[in-house]
Design a protein around this motif. Structure first.
Motif, PDB file in Angstrom:
ATOM      1  N   LEU A  45       0.826  -1.199   0.000  1.00 60.73           N
ATOM      2  CA  LEU A  45       0.000   0.000   0.000  1.00 60.73           C
ATOM      3  C   LEU A  45       0.865   1.254   0.000  1.00 60.73           C
ATOM      4  O   LEU A  45       0.572   2.224  -0.703  1.00 60.73           O
ATOM      5  N   GLN A  46       1.960   1.222   0.744  1.00 55.30           N
ATOM      6  CA  GLN A  46       2.873   2.361   0.777  1.00 55.30           C
ATOM      7  C   GLN A  46       3.529   2.590  -0.583  1.00 55.30           C
ATOM      8  O   GLN A  46       3.692   3.729  -1.016  1.00 55.30           O
ATOM      9  N   LYS A  47       3.891   1.506  -1.287  1.00 55.27           N
ATOM     10  CA  LYS A  47       4.482   1.635  -2.623  1.00 55.27           C
ATOM     11  C   LYS A  47       3.523   2.332  -3.576  1.00 55.27           C
ATOM     12  O   LYS A  47       3.914   3.217  -4.342  1.00 55.27           O
ATOM     13  N   MET A  48       2.244   1.947  -3.538  1.00 56.55           N
ATOM     14  CA  MET A  48       1.260   2.553  -4.430  1.00 56.55           C
ATOM     15  C   MET A  48       0.985   4.006  -4.042  1.00 56.55           C
ATOM     16  O   MET A  48       0.818   4.862  -4.902  1.00 56.55           O
ATOM     17  N   THR A  49       0.959   4.280  -2.750  1.00 48.35           N
ATOM     18  CA  THR A  49       0.771   5.658  -2.286  1.00 48.35           C
ATOM     19  C   THR A  49       1.946   6.529  -2.722  1.00 48.35           C
ATOM     20  O   THR A  49       1.753   7.642  -3.221  1.00 48.35           O
ATOM     21  N   ASP A  50       3.174   6.015  -2.562  1.00 50.79           N
ATOM     22  CA  ASP A  50       4.364   6.757  -2.993  1.00 50.79           C
ATOM     23  C   ASP A  50       4.348   7.008  -4.493  1.00 50.79           C
ATOM     24  O   ASP A  50       4.734   8.090  -4.953  1.00 50.79           O
ATOM     25  N   SER A  63      -7.786   4.347  -0.742  1.00 55.75           N
ATOM     26  CA  SER A  63      -6.822   3.247  -0.709  1.00 55.75           C
ATOM     27  C   SER A  63      -7.367   2.148   0.188  1.00 55.75           C
ATOM     28  O   SER A  63      -8.067   2.420   1.161  1.00 55.75           O
ATOM     29  N   GLU A  64      -7.055   0.917  -0.206  1.00 56.38           N
ATOM     30  CA  GLU A  64      -7.498  -0.214   0.595  1.00 56.38           C
ATOM     31  C   GLU A  64      -6.737  -1.464   0.178  1.00 56.38           C
ATOM     32  O   GLU A  64      -6.128  -1.508  -0.883  1.00 56.38           O
ATOM     33  N   PRO A  71      -3.663 -10.881  -1.285  1.00 54.37           N
ATOM     34  CA  PRO A  71      -4.102  -9.509  -1.001  1.00 54.37           C
ATOM     35  C   PRO A  71      -3.688  -8.569  -2.142  1.00 54.37           C
ATOM     36  O   PRO A  71      -2.642  -8.752  -2.765  1.00 54.37           O
ATOM     37  N   VAL A  72      -4.522  -7.579  -2.414  1.00 53.55           N
ATOM     38  CA  VAL A  72      -4.275  -6.636  -3.497  1.00 53.55           C
ATOM     39  C   VAL A  72      -4.349  -5.220  -2.937  1.00 53.55           C
ATOM     40  O   VAL A  72      -5.338  -4.844  -2.319  1.00 53.55           O
ATOM     41  N   ALA A  73      -3.279  -4.450  -3.159  1.00 52.51           N
ATOM     42  CA  ALA A  73      -3.277  -3.038  -2.772  1.00 52.51           C
ATOM     43  C   ALA A  73      -3.956  -2.254  -3.888  1.00 52.51           C
ATOM     44  O   ALA A  73      -3.614  -2.393  -5.065  1.00 52.51           O
ATOM     45  N   TYR A  74      -4.949  -1.447  -3.524  1.00 52.09           N
ATOM     46  CA  TYR A  74      -5.731  -0.682  -4.492  1.00 52.09           C
ATOM     47  C   TYR A  74      -5.727   0.778  -4.071  1.00 52.09           C
ATOM     48  O   TYR A  74      -6.100   1.099  -2.948  1.00 52.09           O
ATOM     49  N   VAL A  75      -5.293   1.667  -4.972  1.00 52.21           N
ATOM     50  CA  VAL A  75      -5.217   3.096  -4.677  1.00 52.21           C
ATOM     51  C   VAL A  75      -5.815   3.872  -5.849  1.00 52.21           C
ATOM     52  O   VAL A  75      -5.500   3.600  -7.008  1.00 52.21           O
TER      53      VAL A  75
END
Length: 92
Positions: A45-50, A63-64, A71-75
């Motif tokens: 999640l931090q990678k996608m936010t960055d 984000s979630e 698990p899938v990071a979604y932003v």
């Protein structure tokens, strides 16, 4: 493949919901970042936010972590509006 089907189904549901409510959930220029996570979920999640903030110079709208096979990071990232983007938004 299942992830793609799930995302298409979710986007369809969101679009149908948005049409019924009369409010705009997403801008046309929003970028949806999706990363299957094979490590620590908070790191993904931090990678996608960055990426949103640093690479796209945007701001995170949503984000979630979604539970799929992995698990899938979604932003949802909203880059800064350009003159063209502003005109496209007002044309809708």
């Amino acid at each position: 493949m299942q992830l793609i089907k799930a995302l298409v189904a979710w986007v369809t549901l969101v679009l149908l919901t948005a049409c019924g409510s009369g409010s705009v959930l997403y801008e046309r220029t929003d970028v949806h970042l999706v990363l299957p996570c094979h490590q620590n979920e908070s790191v993904c999640l931090q990678k996608m936010t960055d990426r949103c903030v640093n690479t796209l110079s945007g701001r995170v709208m949503e984000s979630e972590i979604r539970e799929e096979d992995v698990p899938v990071a979604y932003v949802v990232c909203r880059p800064p509006q350009t003159d063209t983007g502003d005109q496209a938004g007002t044309a809708n």
